[in-house]
Scaffold this motif. Structure first.
Motif, PDB file in Angstrom:
ATOM      1  N   ASN A 178       4.858   9.447  -6.003  1.00  0.00           N
ATOM      2  CA  ASN A 178       4.164   8.239  -5.196  1.00  0.00           C
ATOM      3  C   ASN A 178       3.964   7.227  -6.380  1.00  0.00           C
ATOM      4  OD1 ASN A 178       2.241   6.005  -4.228  1.00  0.00           O
ATOM      5  ND2 ASN A 178       3.254   6.731  -2.430  1.00  0.00           N
ATOM      6  N   SER A 179       4.549   6.008  -6.337  1.00  0.00           N
ATOM      7  CA  SER A 179       4.145   5.289  -7.637  1.00  0.00           C
ATOM      8  C   SER A 179       2.767   4.610  -7.729  1.00  0.00           C
ATOM      9  CB  SER A 179       5.354   4.121  -7.419  1.00  0.00           C
ATOM     10  OG  SER A 179       4.783   2.997  -6.360  1.00  0.00           O
ATOM     11  N   LYS A 180       1.939   4.373  -6.541  1.00  0.00           N
ATOM     12  CA  LYS A 180       0.770   3.830  -6.323  1.00  0.00           C
ATOM     13  C   LYS A 180       0.754   2.444  -6.443  1.00  0.00           C
ATOM     14  CE  LYS A 180      -1.052   8.005  -6.308  1.00  0.00           C
ATOM     15  NZ  LYS A 180      -0.938   8.700  -5.054  1.00  0.00           N
ATOM     16  N   TRP A 181       2.127   1.728  -6.425  1.00  0.00           N
ATOM     17  CA  TRP A 181       2.152   0.460  -6.641  1.00  0.00           C
ATOM     18  C   TRP A 181       2.025  -0.235  -5.165  1.00  0.00           C
ATOM     19  CZ3 TRP A 181       7.439   0.957  -9.481  1.00  0.00           C
ATOM     20  CH2 TRP A 181       6.933   1.366 -10.690  1.00  0.00           C
ATOM     21  N   ASP A 182       2.083   0.690  -4.144  1.00  0.00           N
ATOM     22  CA  ASP A 182       2.319   0.249  -2.957  1.00  0.00           C
ATOM     23  C   ASP A 182       1.340  -0.239  -2.158  1.00  0.00           C
ATOM     24  OD1 ASP A 182       3.031   3.418  -2.753  1.00  0.00           O
ATOM     25  OD2 ASP A 182       1.342   2.686  -1.555  1.00  0.00           O
ATOM     26  N   ASP A 183       1.450  -0.885  -0.990  1.00  0.00           N
ATOM     27  CA  ASP A 183       0.380  -1.239  -0.036  1.00  0.00           C
ATOM     28  C   ASP A 183       0.674  -0.533   1.082  1.00  0.00           C
ATOM     29  OD1 ASP A 183       2.353  -2.866   1.491  1.00  0.00           O
ATOM     30  OD2 ASP A 183       1.847  -4.657  -0.122  1.00  0.00           O
ATOM     31  N   ASP A 184       0.180  -1.095   2.408  1.00  0.00           N
ATOM     32  CA  ASP A 184       0.292  -0.511   3.732  1.00  0.00           C
ATOM     33  C   ASP A 184       1.546  -0.728   4.250  1.00  0.00           C
ATOM     34  OD1 ASP A 184      -2.404   0.176   3.517  1.00  0.00           O
ATOM     35  OD2 ASP A 184      -3.017  -1.318   5.143  1.00  0.00           O
ATOM     36  N   THR A 185       2.379  -1.681   3.902  1.00  0.00           N
ATOM     37  CA  THR A 185       3.684  -1.637   4.364  1.00  0.00           C
ATOM     38  C   THR A 185       4.894  -1.738   3.265  1.00  0.00           C
ATOM     39  OG1 THR A 185       3.503  -4.038   4.256  1.00  0.00           O
ATOM     40  CG2 THR A 185       2.967  -3.242   6.185  1.00  0.00           C
ATOM     41  N   PHE A 186       4.571  -1.725   2.056  1.00  0.00           N
ATOM     42  CA  PHE A 186       5.671  -1.541   0.998  1.00  0.00           C
ATOM     43  C   PHE A 186       5.299  -0.249   0.397  1.00  0.00           C
ATOM     44  CE2 PHE A 186       7.425  -2.082  -2.982  1.00  0.00           C
ATOM     45  CZ  PHE A 186       8.563  -2.534  -2.675  1.00  0.00           C
ATOM     46  N   LEU A 187       6.269   0.752   0.507  1.00  0.00           N
ATOM     47  CA  LEU A 187       5.899   2.260  -0.004  1.00  0.00           C
ATOM     48  C   LEU A 187       6.901   2.243  -1.023  1.00  0.00           C
ATOM     49  CD1 LEU A 187       5.320   3.927   3.347  1.00  0.00           C
ATOM     50  CD2 LEU A 187       3.474   2.831   1.938  1.00  0.00           C
ATOM     51  N   SER A 188       6.250   3.136  -2.095  1.00  0.00           N
ATOM     52  CA  SER A 188       7.125   3.184  -3.201  1.00  0.00           C
ATOM     53  C   SER A 188       6.993   4.450  -4.152  1.00  0.00           C
ATOM     54  CB  SER A 188       7.335   2.065  -4.060  1.00  0.00           C
ATOM     55  OG  SER A 188       5.979   1.791  -4.678  1.00  0.00           O
ATOM     56  N   TRP A 189       8.159   4.936  -4.547  1.00  0.00           N
ATOM     57  CA  TRP A 189       8.065   6.392  -5.424  1.00  0.00           C
ATOM     58  C   TRP A 189       8.839   6.006  -6.559  1.00  0.00           C
ATOM     59  CZ3 TRP A 189       8.688   5.783   0.029  1.00  0.00           C
ATOM     60  CH2 TRP A 189       7.696   6.367   0.609  1.00  0.00           C
ATOM     61  N   LYS A 190       8.170   6.554  -7.698  1.00  0.00           N
ATOM     62  CA  LYS A 190       8.839   6.457  -8.912  1.00  0.00           C
ATOM     63  C   LYS A 190       8.690   7.739  -9.644  1.00  0.00           C
ATOM     64  CE  LYS A 190      10.693   3.684 -12.029  1.00  0.00           C
ATOM     65  NZ  LYS A 190      11.946   3.343 -11.990  1.00  0.00           N
ATOM     66  N   THR A 203      12.065   3.162  -1.879  1.00  0.00           N
ATOM     67  CA  THR A 203      11.409   2.333  -1.214  1.00  0.00           C
ATOM     68  C   THR A 203      11.640   2.368   0.330  1.00  0.00           C
ATOM     69  OG1 THR A 203      11.650   0.849  -3.378  1.00  0.00           O
ATOM     70  CG2 THR A 203      10.743  -0.207  -1.323  1.00  0.00           C
ATOM     71  N   ILE A 204      10.376   2.331   1.000  1.00  0.00           N
ATOM     72  CA  ILE A 204      10.363   2.073   2.440  1.00  0.00           C
ATOM     73  C   ILE A 204       9.342   0.827   2.720  1.00  0.00           C
ATOM     74  CG2 ILE A 204       9.668   3.091   4.459  1.00  0.00           C
ATOM     75  CD1 ILE A 204      10.191   5.824   3.739  1.00  0.00           C
ATOM     76  N   VAL A 205      10.096  -0.041   3.528  1.00  0.00           N
ATOM     77  CA  VAL A 205       9.205  -1.225   4.028  1.00  0.00           C
ATOM     78  C   VAL A 205       9.057  -1.159   5.360  1.00  0.00           C
ATOM     79  CG1 VAL A 205       9.208  -3.622   4.229  1.00  0.00           C
ATOM     80  CG2 VAL A 205      10.423  -2.462   2.065  1.00  0.00           C
ATOM     81  N   LEU A 206       7.838  -1.354   5.931  1.00  0.00           N
ATOM     82  CA  LEU A 206       7.388  -0.963   7.189  1.00  0.00           C
ATOM     83  C   LEU A 206       7.086  -2.430   7.498  1.00  0.00           C
ATOM     84  CD1 LEU A 206       4.798   1.984   6.706  1.00  0.00           C
ATOM     85  CD2 LEU A 206       7.244   2.047   7.463  1.00  0.00           C
ATOM     86  N   ASN A 207       7.153  -2.603   9.076  1.00  0.00           N
ATOM     87  CA  ASN A 207       6.816  -3.795   9.593  1.00  0.00           C
ATOM     88  C   ASN A 207       5.313  -4.061   9.550  1.00  0.00           C
ATOM     89  OD1 ASN A 207       5.804  -1.907  11.424  1.00  0.00           O
ATOM     90  ND2 ASN A 207       6.524  -2.855  13.370  1.00  0.00           N
TER      91      ASN A 207
END
Length: 174
Positions: free
Chosen positions: A59-71, A83-87
């Motif tokens: 996990n990239s730790k750059w994300d928030d509750d709706t924008f999840l990212s891995w690096k 990247t997964i973007v949630l509603n």
């Protein structure tokens, strides 16, 4: 996006018939079309998908509750990301994509293969930058990988940039 990364968009397999022609084949821009309509009827286990990605790429730790990212580790030629973007209420996926660093074979044999296994498990298909659809099998996407800009760059970086420069100058003349 780094030039050595190969990008794939992930969408639910059962949404392709309804949305593909409208979204990808009719896209006349130079940008990727939004894929949120592919996810409208998806009711899979989103926390499970996220947990599985956590096991594949850090996990990239750059994300928030709706924008999840891995690096992945860029210093070790593992510049893989997802990247997964949630509603807004985090109950559905709007977009899901990943990029694989083609500089190191283990990125394909381990990271890409693990993501493909995740896609198989959740009945996803993949779409490349040219709009081609693939089942989540390595054999099915090899032709796309071989024809990608990332592969062309890695085979001959000088020729890649010469071709890019030539294409850009051709576009400005028209």
């Amino acid at each position: 996006m780094a030039v050595w990364q190969y990008l794939l968009i992930v969408v639910p397999e059962d949404s392709i018939d309804d949305n593909y022609q409208c979204i990808f084949k009719n896209n006349k821009t130079k940008y990727l079309p939004k894929t949120d309509s592919f996810w409208k009827s998806f009711n899979g286990d989103i926390p499970s998908i996220i947990a599985e990605l956590d096991q594949i790429i850090p996990n990239s730790k750059w994300d928030d509750d709706t924008f999840l990212s891995w690096k992945g580790n860029m210093k070790d030629d593992e510049d893989n990301d997802a990247t997964i973007v949630l509603n807004d209420d985090k109950t559905s996926i709007k977009e899901f994509q990943f990029r694989i660093d083609l500089r190191k074979s283990s990125n394909i044999t381990e990271v890409l293969q693990a993501i493909l296994n995740l896609c198989k498990k959740h009945n996803f298909v993949l779409i490349d930058l040219k709009g081609e659809i693939f089942k989540p099998n390595l054999e099915d996407i090899f032709k796309s990988i071989k024809a990608s800009n990332a592969t062309n760059f890695l085979i001959d970086p000088i020729q890649f940039f010469e071709d890019l420069s030539k294409n850009n100058s051709d576009e400005t003349r028209t």
